[in-house]
Structures are given as structure tokens and as C-alpha cells.
Write a protein that holds these residues in place. Sequence first.
Motif, PDB file in Angstrom:
ATOM      1  N   GLN A  15      45.733  50.039  31.581  1.00 12.33           N
ATOM      2  CA  GLN A  15      45.770  49.819  30.134  1.00 12.33           C
ATOM      3  C   GLN A  15      44.480  50.339  29.508  1.00 12.33           C
ATOM      4  N   GLU A  16      44.610  50.854  28.300  1.00 14.06           N
ATOM      5  CA  GLU A  16      43.427  51.308  27.575  1.00 14.06           C
ATOM      6  C   GLU A  16      42.493  50.113  27.382  1.00 14.06           C
ATOM      7  N   GLY A  17      41.248  50.308  27.686  1.00 15.13           N
ATOM      8  CA  GLY A  17      40.261  49.256  27.530  1.00 15.13           C
ATOM      9  C   GLY A  17      40.164  48.305  28.714  1.00 15.13           C
ATOM     10  N   ALA A  18      41.004  48.510  29.730  1.00 14.46           N
ATOM     11  CA  ALA A  18      40.939  47.643  30.912  1.00 14.46           C
ATOM     12  C   ALA A  18      39.632  47.901  31.658  1.00 14.46           C
ATOM     13  N   ASP A  19      39.046  46.848  32.164  1.00 16.69           N
ATOM     14  CA  ASP A  19      37.804  46.958  32.922  1.00 16.69           C
ATOM     15  C   ASP A  19      38.067  47.801  34.175  1.00 16.69           C
ATOM     16  N   PRO A  20      37.296  48.867  34.396  1.00 15.80           N
ATOM     17  CA  PRO A  20      37.538  49.719  35.564  1.00 15.80           C
ATOM     18  C   PRO A  20      37.319  48.992  36.892  1.00 15.80           C
ATOM     19  N   ARG A  21      36.606  47.872  36.851  1.00 22.96           N
ATOM     20  CA  ARG A  21      36.417  47.102  38.080  1.00 22.96           C
ATOM     21  C   ARG A  21      37.738  46.483  38.544  1.00 22.96           C
ATOM     22  N   GLY A  22      38.676  46.294  37.609  1.00 17.86           N
ATOM     23  CA  GLY A  22      40.006  45.822  37.988  1.00 17.86           C
ATOM     24  C   GLY A  22      40.722  46.854  38.842  1.00 17.86           C
ATOM     25  N   LEU A  23      40.614  48.126  38.459  1.00 16.08           N
ATOM     26  CA  LEU A  23      41.196  49.206  39.250  1.00 16.08           C
ATOM     27  C   LEU A  23      40.525  49.276  40.617  1.00 16.08           C
ATOM     28  N   LEU A  24      39.211  49.158  40.636  1.00 17.08           N
ATOM     29  CA  LEU A  24      38.476  49.159  41.900  1.00 17.08           C
ATOM     30  C   LEU A  24      38.952  48.009  42.782  1.00 17.08           C
ATOM     31  N   ALA A  25      39.166  46.848  42.199  1.00 16.03           N
ATOM     32  CA  ALA A  25      39.634  45.681  42.952  1.00 16.03           C
ATOM     33  C   ALA A  25      40.993  45.946  43.586  1.00 16.03           C
ATOM     34  N   VAL A  26      41.882  46.559  42.833  1.00 15.27           N
ATOM     35  CA  VAL A  26      43.231  46.826  43.339  1.00 15.27           C
ATOM     36  C   VAL A  26      43.200  47.880  44.443  1.00 15.27           C
ATOM     37  N   VAL A  27      42.375  48.912  44.272  1.00 12.90           N
ATOM     38  CA  VAL A  27      42.298  49.961  45.288  1.00 12.90           C
ATOM     39  C   VAL A  27      41.692  49.417  46.580  1.00 12.90           C
TER      40      VAL A  27
ATOM     41  N   ARG B 282      29.225  54.611  46.812  1.00 13.15           N
ATOM     42  CA  ARG B 282      30.071  54.991  47.946  1.00 13.15           C
ATOM     43  C   ARG B 282      31.434  54.319  47.864  1.00 13.15           C
ATOM     44  N   MET B 283      31.442  53.047  47.498  1.00 11.00           N
ATOM     45  CA  MET B 283      32.711  52.323  47.364  1.00 11.00           C
ATOM     46  C   MET B 283      33.591  52.966  46.291  1.00 11.00           C
ATOM     47  N   ILE B 284      32.991  53.357  45.196  1.00  9.58           N
ATOM     48  CA  ILE B 284      33.736  53.986  44.106  1.00  9.58           C
ATOM     49  C   ILE B 284      34.275  55.354  44.550  1.00  9.58           C
ATOM     50  N   ARG B 285      33.452  56.138  45.256  1.00 13.71           N
ATOM     51  CA  ARG B 285      33.921  57.438  45.769  1.00 13.71           C
ATOM     52  C   ARG B 285      35.097  57.253  46.725  1.00 13.71           C
ATOM     53  N   GLU B 286      34.996  56.264  47.599  1.00 15.16           N
ATOM     54  CA  GLU B 286      36.090  55.990  48.535  1.00 15.16           C
ATOM     55  C   GLU B 286      37.358  55.593  47.776  1.00 15.16           C
ATOM     56  N   ALA B 287      37.196  54.805  46.725  1.00 17.21           N
ATOM     57  CA  ALA B 287      38.356  54.416  45.916  1.00 17.21           C
ATOM     58  C   ALA B 287      38.970  55.643  45.249  1.00 17.21           C
ATOM     59  N   GLN B 288      38.132  56.541  44.746  1.00 14.76           N
ATOM     60  CA  GLN B 288      38.642  57.778  44.139  1.00 14.76           C
ATOM     61  C   GLN B 288      39.399  58.612  45.174  1.00 14.76           C
ATOM     62  N   ASP B 289      38.878  58.655  46.390  1.00 17.14           N
ATOM     63  CA  ASP B 289      39.553  59.399  47.460  1.00 17.14           C
ATOM     64  C   ASP B 289      40.912  58.771  47.787  1.00 17.14           C
ATOM     65  N   ILE B 290      40.961  57.458  47.839  1.00 17.88           N
ATOM     66  CA  ILE B 290      42.224  56.764  48.120  1.00 17.88           C
ATOM     67  C   ILE B 290      43.242  57.090  47.039  1.00 17.88           C
ATOM     68  N   ILE B 291      42.809  57.058  45.803  1.00 18.98           N
ATOM     69  CA  ILE B 291      43.715  57.360  44.682  1.00 18.98           C
ATOM     70  C   ILE B 291      44.209  58.800  44.748  1.00 18.98           C
ATOM     71  N   GLY B 292      43.335  59.703  45.186  1.00 20.99           N
ATOM     72  CA  GLY B 292      43.672  61.121  45.227  1.00 20.99           C
ATOM     73  C   GLY B 292      44.532  61.557  46.383  1.00 20.99           C
ATOM     74  N   ARG B 293      44.683  60.710  47.400  1.00 20.26           N
ATOM     75  CA  ARG B 293      45.516  61.095  48.547  1.00 20.26           C
ATOM     76  C   ARG B 293      46.964  61.241  48.134  1.00 20.26           C
ATOM     77  N   ARG B 294      47.634  62.186  48.761  1.00 24.64           N
ATOM     78  CA  ARG B 294      49.071  62.365  48.516  1.00 24.64           C
ATOM     79  C   ARG B 294      49.813  61.169  49.104  1.00 24.64           C
ATOM     80  N   PRO B 295      50.621  60.506  48.274  1.00 29.46           N
ATOM     81  CA  PRO B 295      51.366  59.365  48.791  1.00 29.46           C
ATOM     82  C   PRO B 295      52.406  59.802  49.826  1.00 29.46           C
ATOM     83  N   PRO B 296      52.655  58.935  50.825  1.00 29.10           N
ATOM     84  CA  PRO B 296      53.648  59.283  51.852  1.00 29.10           C
ATOM     85  C   PRO B 296      55.055  59.316  51.294  1.00 29.10           C
TER      86      PRO B 296
END
Length: 140
Positions: free
Chosen positions: A74-86, A126-140
Motif C-alpha cells: 500500500q502507498e505509505g506503508a512502512d517498508p519495514r513491514g515488507l522487510l518483515a514479510v520477506v 545486508r539484510m535489506i539486500r538479501e530481501a531485495q534478492d529474495i524478491i527478485g528471484r524468479r518464482p517457481p
Amino acid sequence: MVLLPYALSSLHSDTLSQIQKHLAENQPVFPDALATIDFLDLVRYSDWLSAIAAIEASLSGGSTIDRIATVVMQEGADPRGLLAVVASPAAEAVTRTLAQRGQTAAAQQKLALLSLEVPNDVAMARMIREAQDIIGRRPP
């Protein structure tokens, strides 16, 4: 949050609505400063979001994962929420949903902006970079 498959379906909708209301009124909050990222805050938020999304999905017949993906993007959602989910057990399913919606780049951008808030915190960067990498992986 681990739920038995029948746990929510065995509850009356009035009960679910009361639990939903309680959870909505008690959303965990992150510290004001974006640079403040605590692992326990991430776990607490992820558990809360999983619970409220599961209840909303049970009441509406929707998908818990879809609801989680919607909330963190959602627009304005805290990005730490996305980090938490990843960083949660739902990461693979949520990132697959983000990819299906065409939101992979937007999710990575949210985390890139968060990384600007912690330029001197090597572990968090490093944690944020790893989360970005997880998001960027091609889903199975």
C-alpha cells in the motif's frame, strides 16, 4: 503464524470479526525513525499481519497471501513491514504474488529507500539486500 487448516473455519464469523477488530486496534508499530529496525519488531509485525490477513481471508473468502501482499505494498506503508514479510515463512508465496502482480520492482524500490536510512548499519544493509534478492528471484 501457524494455523491448523480448520482453525479459523471452525470459528463463527462474529467471533472472527471481534478478533479482527482487536487485531486492527492493536497493530504493532515500528519506532518513528526508519533507521530503527529491530528483529523482534519484524517478527511481531509479521505475526500480526499473518493473523489479521488470515482472518480477513476467512471472512471474505479471499487469499491470506494476497491480503499480505496488498498491505505491505500500500502507498505509505512502512517498508519495514515488507522487510518483515520477506523474512517470514510466507516470503516465497508473497514474492510470487508480487511477481504475478508486476510489483517486484516496486517492492525492491521500497527496500532500496529503506537502505538509505541505514547507511552505516552493515548488518541491516545486508539484510535489506538479501530481501531485495529474495524478491527478485524468479518464482517457481
